[in-house]
Motif scaffolding. Sequence first.
Motif, PDB file in Angstrom:
ATOM      1  N   GLU A  81      32.977  57.278  62.232  1.00 20.61           N
ATOM      2  CA  GLU A  81      33.230  58.267  61.202  1.00 20.61           C
ATOM      3  C   GLU A  81      34.726  58.301  60.873  1.00 20.61           C
ATOM      4  OE1 GLU A  81      30.942  59.968  59.592  1.00 20.61           O
ATOM      5  OE2 GLU A  81      29.313  59.102  60.805  1.00 20.61           O
ATOM      6  N   PRO A  82      35.087  58.609  59.603  1.00 20.74           N
ATOM      7  CA  PRO A  82      36.512  58.775  59.284  1.00 20.74           C
ATOM      8  C   PRO A  82      37.152  59.803  60.202  1.00 20.74           C
ATOM      9  CG  PRO A  82      35.185  58.755  57.269  1.00 20.74           C
ATOM     10  CD  PRO A  82      34.218  58.789  58.419  1.00 20.74           C
ATOM     11  N   TYR A  83      38.319  59.480  60.708  1.00 19.48           N
ATOM     12  CA  TYR A  83      39.068  60.328  61.637  1.00 19.48           C
ATOM     13  C   TYR A  83      38.318  60.552  62.956  1.00 19.48           C
ATOM     14  CZ  TYR A  83      41.511  61.471  57.276  1.00 19.48           C
ATOM     15  OH  TYR A  83      42.186  61.398  56.077  1.00 19.48           O
ATOM     16  N   GLY A  84      37.252  59.806  63.202  1.00 18.03           N
ATOM     17  CA  GLY A  84      36.439  60.049  64.392  1.00 18.03           C
ATOM     18  C   GLY A  84      35.863  61.452  64.386  1.00 18.03           C
ATOM     19  N   ALA A  85      35.487  61.924  63.201  1.00 15.16           N
ATOM     20  CA  ALA A  85      35.136  63.328  63.014  1.00 15.16           C
ATOM     21  C   ALA A  85      33.817  63.709  63.676  1.00 15.16           C
ATOM     22  CB  ALA A  85      35.076  63.656  61.528  1.00 15.16           C
ATOM     23  N   ILE A  86      33.778  64.912  64.226  1.00 16.38           N
ATOM     24  CA  ILE A  86      32.564  65.566  64.701  1.00 16.38           C
ATOM     25  C   ILE A  86      32.541  66.950  64.058  1.00 16.38           C
ATOM     26  CG2 ILE A  86      31.253  66.411  66.683  1.00 16.38           C
ATOM     27  CD1 ILE A  86      32.694  64.377  68.428  1.00 16.38           C
ATOM     28  N   THR A  97      46.978  55.085  54.187  1.00 16.48           N
ATOM     29  CA  THR A  97      45.949  56.080  53.928  1.00 16.48           C
ATOM     30  C   THR A  97      46.221  57.269  54.839  1.00 16.48           C
ATOM     31  OG1 THR A  97      44.415  55.315  55.632  1.00 16.48           O
ATOM     32  CG2 THR A  97      44.283  54.229  53.470  1.00 16.48           C
ATOM     33  N   PRO A  98      45.740  58.467  54.503  1.00  8.83           N
ATOM     34  CA  PRO A  98      45.936  59.596  55.413  1.00  8.83           C
ATOM     35  C   PRO A  98      45.392  59.333  56.811  1.00  8.83           C
ATOM     36  CG  PRO A  98      45.306  60.411  53.262  1.00  8.83           C
ATOM     37  CD  PRO A  98      45.178  58.911  53.203  1.00  8.83           C
ATOM     38  N   GLU A  99      44.267  58.647  56.921  1.00  8.38           N
ATOM     39  CA  GLU A  99      43.720  58.358  58.245  1.00  8.38           C
ATOM     40  C   GLU A  99      44.640  57.435  59.030  1.00  8.38           C
ATOM     41  OE1 GLU A  99      39.540  56.975  60.418  1.00  8.38           O
ATOM     42  OE2 GLU A  99      39.737  56.821  58.247  1.00  8.38           O
ATOM     43  N   GLU A 100      45.222  56.423  58.356  1.00  4.93           N
ATOM     44  CA  GLU A 100      46.176  55.539  59.029  1.00  4.93           C
ATOM     45  C   GLU A 100      47.407  56.321  59.483  1.00  4.93           C
ATOM     46  OE1 GLU A 100      45.800  51.093  57.066  1.00  4.93           O
ATOM     47  OE2 GLU A 100      46.740  52.669  55.872  1.00  4.93           O
ATOM     48  N   ALA A 101      47.880  57.225  58.621  1.00  2.18           N
ATOM     49  CA  ALA A 101      49.087  57.973  58.953  1.00  2.18           C
ATOM     50  C   ALA A 101      48.853  58.871  60.169  1.00  2.18           C
ATOM     51  CB  ALA A 101      49.524  58.809  57.749  1.00  2.18           C
ATOM     52  N   ILE A 102      47.719  59.571  60.190  1.00  3.46           N
ATOM     53  CA  ILE A 102      47.450  60.458  61.327  1.00  3.46           C
ATOM     54  C   ILE A 102      47.220  59.651  62.602  1.00  3.46           C
ATOM     55  CG2 ILE A 102      45.857  62.191  62.247  1.00  3.46           C
ATOM     56  CD1 ILE A 102      45.548  63.232  59.380  1.00  3.46           C
ATOM     57  N   ALA A 103      46.569  58.488  62.484  1.00  2.00           N
ATOM     58  CA  ALA A 103      46.447  57.608  63.648  1.00  2.00           C
ATOM     59  C   ALA A 103      47.833  57.179  64.128  1.00  2.00           C
ATOM     60  CB  ALA A 103      45.604  56.385  63.309  1.00  2.00           C
ATOM     61  N   GLY A 104      48.777  57.070  63.186  1.00  2.00           N
ATOM     62  CA  GLY A 104      50.133  56.645  63.521  1.00  2.00           C
ATOM     63  C   GLY A 104      50.933  57.658  64.304  1.00  2.00           C
ATOM     64  N   ASN A 153      35.902  71.736  63.698  1.00  2.00           N
ATOM     65  CA  ASN A 153      35.684  70.369  63.246  1.00  2.00           C
ATOM     66  C   ASN A 153      36.644  69.482  64.024  1.00  2.00           C
ATOM     67  OD1 ASN A 153      33.769  70.953  61.060  1.00  2.00           O
ATOM     68  ND2 ASN A 153      35.514  71.980  60.097  1.00  2.00           N
ATOM     69  N   LEU A 154      36.111  68.557  64.783  1.00  2.00           N
ATOM     70  CA  LEU A 154      36.932  67.716  65.649  1.00  2.00           C
ATOM     71  C   LEU A 154      37.334  66.431  64.931  1.00  2.00           C
ATOM     72  CD1 LEU A 154      34.753  68.007  68.886  1.00  2.00           C
ATOM     73  CD2 LEU A 154      36.877  69.235  68.410  1.00  2.00           C
ATOM     74  N   ALA A 155      38.637  66.191  64.823  1.00  2.51           N
ATOM     75  CA  ALA A 155      39.138  64.888  64.382  1.00  2.51           C
ATOM     76  C   ALA A 155      39.573  64.158  65.649  1.00  2.51           C
ATOM     77  CB  ALA A 155      40.304  65.051  63.410  1.00  2.51           C
ATOM     78  N   THR A 156      38.644  63.451  66.266  1.00  2.00           N
ATOM     79  CA  THR A 156      38.920  62.865  67.585  1.00  2.00           C
ATOM     80  C   THR A 156      39.882  61.692  67.510  1.00  2.00           C
ATOM     81  OG1 THR A 156      37.079  61.272  67.527  1.00  2.00           O
ATOM     82  CG2 THR A 156      36.582  63.515  68.304  1.00  2.00           C
ATOM     83  N   MET A 157      40.017  61.069  66.333  1.00  2.00           N
ATOM     84  CA  MET A 157      40.841  59.865  66.123  1.00  2.00           C
ATOM     85  C   MET A 157      40.387  58.714  67.008  1.00  2.00           C
ATOM     86  SD  MET A 157      42.424  61.080  63.643  1.00  2.00           S
ATOM     87  CE  MET A 157      43.235  59.531  63.229  1.00  2.00           C
ATOM     88  N   THR A 158      39.111  58.738  67.379  1.00  2.00           N
ATOM     89  CA  THR A 158      38.491  57.626  68.096  1.00  2.00           C
ATOM     90  C   THR A 158      37.650  56.828  67.116  1.00  2.00           C
ATOM     91  OG1 THR A 158      36.567  58.970  68.700  1.00  2.00           O
ATOM     92  CG2 THR A 158      38.408  58.921  70.255  1.00  2.00           C
ATOM     93  N   ILE A 164      43.025  73.979  57.843  1.00  2.00           N
ATOM     94  CA  ILE A 164      42.980  73.036  56.726  1.00  2.00           C
ATOM     95  C   ILE A 164      41.530  72.729  56.403  1.00  2.00           C
ATOM     96  CG2 ILE A 164      45.234  71.957  57.134  1.00  2.00           C
ATOM     97  CD1 ILE A 164      43.857  69.803  58.771  1.00  2.00           C
ATOM     98  N   SER A 165      41.303  72.243  55.185  1.00  2.00           N
ATOM     99  CA  SER A 165      39.937  71.932  54.753  1.00  2.00           C
ATOM    100  C   SER A 165      39.522  70.534  55.143  1.00  2.00           C
ATOM    101  CB  SER A 165      39.820  72.103  53.235  1.00  2.00           C
ATOM    102  OG  SER A 165      40.708  71.209  52.563  1.00  2.00           O
ATOM    103  N   GLN A 166      40.490  69.659  55.365  1.00  2.00           N
ATOM    104  CA  GLN A 166      40.234  68.278  55.759  1.00  2.00           C
ATOM    105  C   GLN A 166      41.505  67.704  56.369  1.00  2.00           C
ATOM    106  OE1 GLN A 166      39.415  65.882  52.286  1.00  2.00           O
ATOM    107  NE2 GLN A 166      40.819  67.063  51.022  1.00  2.00           N
ATOM    108  N   PRO A 167      41.412  66.700  57.251  1.00  2.00           N
ATOM    109  CA  PRO A 167      42.622  66.167  57.899  1.00  2.00           C
ATOM    110  C   PRO A 167      43.675  65.658  56.921  1.00  2.00           C
ATOM    111  CG  PRO A 167      40.661  65.443  59.076  1.00  2.00           C
ATOM    112  CD  PRO A 167      40.178  66.125  57.828  1.00  2.00           C
TER     113      PRO A 167
END
Length: 436
Positions: free
Chosen positions: A46-51, A368-375, A37-42, A405-408
Amino acid sequence: MYIQVDRVELISALKNQAKRHEGDEMQVFDAIWINVNLATMTDNGEPYGAIPNGALAVKEGRIAWLGPKAELPETDLLSTPLYDGKGQWLLPGLIDCHTHLVYAGSRANEFEMRLNGATYQQIAEAGGGIKSTVAATRAASHEDLFVLSKQRLNALLRQGVTTVEIKSGYGLDLETEQKILEVAAELDRTHPIDIQKTFLGAHALPLEYAGRPEDYMQLVVDQMLPQLHQLGLVDAIDVFCEGIGFSVEQSRLLFEKAKTLGLPVKAHAEQLSHLGGASLVAEFNGLSADHIEYLQEQDVLAMKAAGTVAVLLPGAFYFLRETKLPPFELLRKHQVPMAISTDLNPGTSPFCNLLLMLNMACTLFRFTPEEAIAGVTRHAAAALGKTDRGTLAVGLQADFGLYQISQPAELCYQFGVNTLTQLVKAGRDVNLRGLS
């Protein structure tokens, strides 16, 4: 070493590829990851740029292809190293964009003194504070500093960190500032993590210049910076622009010198008061303004116009028991990128754990977790001026980690349990077990 997928699945994949790409030219990759599961962060909508159920291929140290596994181009799977992610999440290599990682000595005694009621002045009179770290770092050998710093880098690497900024600033004289930056350069040459070297000679006043900040800044501008730059030891410039540090006017002298040398600037700014250091960084189209608890809206607007990143440091906020929160709502409102970092240092943020900062960013700074990981990926890369990393995209450096992990959001939710199962740097598998 790599893990081949099940033989039956491999043959099936080859047959499906042949049907799907009949007549297409076969592509050649150095390695392929499937069942990830790709979290591209692009920003792909999709949340986290997920694929989900994706695949990723690398060639010559860069990402050559990524997308849904079903669309993987035809390639010679029998002769290409093939990694089976088994449904795990693959994220960009993490980036720690603000550290003071090269130093000697410990200030645990000050920590204990403070908890037993000692004041800052009493600690300083007992030889504590930054001057104790400066004394220890000046006394340490190049080899001692290298060994200590490598241990800290190894700890970050095990978490999935692939790029780290290292600031000088615990020398406050030319000899020791050079020693710190030389250690950082040697780590860059010999360690899997990429190092960005930032000159922070204007971190504090050394005892020799007590009461003479203008004279010391002139030394930094006229002698220290030019000589260190000539040696190729400086990638960026930083300054502690604060009431107990250097004024906006003094900081401007340093930035003007940096500009003549073609070096990007950043600043420790608005941490303890509002002086205008962040706006000064923006005026020079600087990379980042860091700490920024006392940032005001005019500074945010200036940063937005200049493309300056806000670097928030929850470790220092926590350790110092601060109560003034950074204006994250203003930064969101004006869409200023927010990076997160450890601020690893012995005095105010002795944390060598970027994953802990993810949790702190969410709990203390309402990320948010997505903001933190983008950070710690996309925005941290921008804070270092690195355009070749921070997301998963074709053409970028192949730096990424595979996490069980089950999700980012799980990376932000817990810490103390290392879920990293594989780390790749510039397309090559990093031997995490062989670190020393």
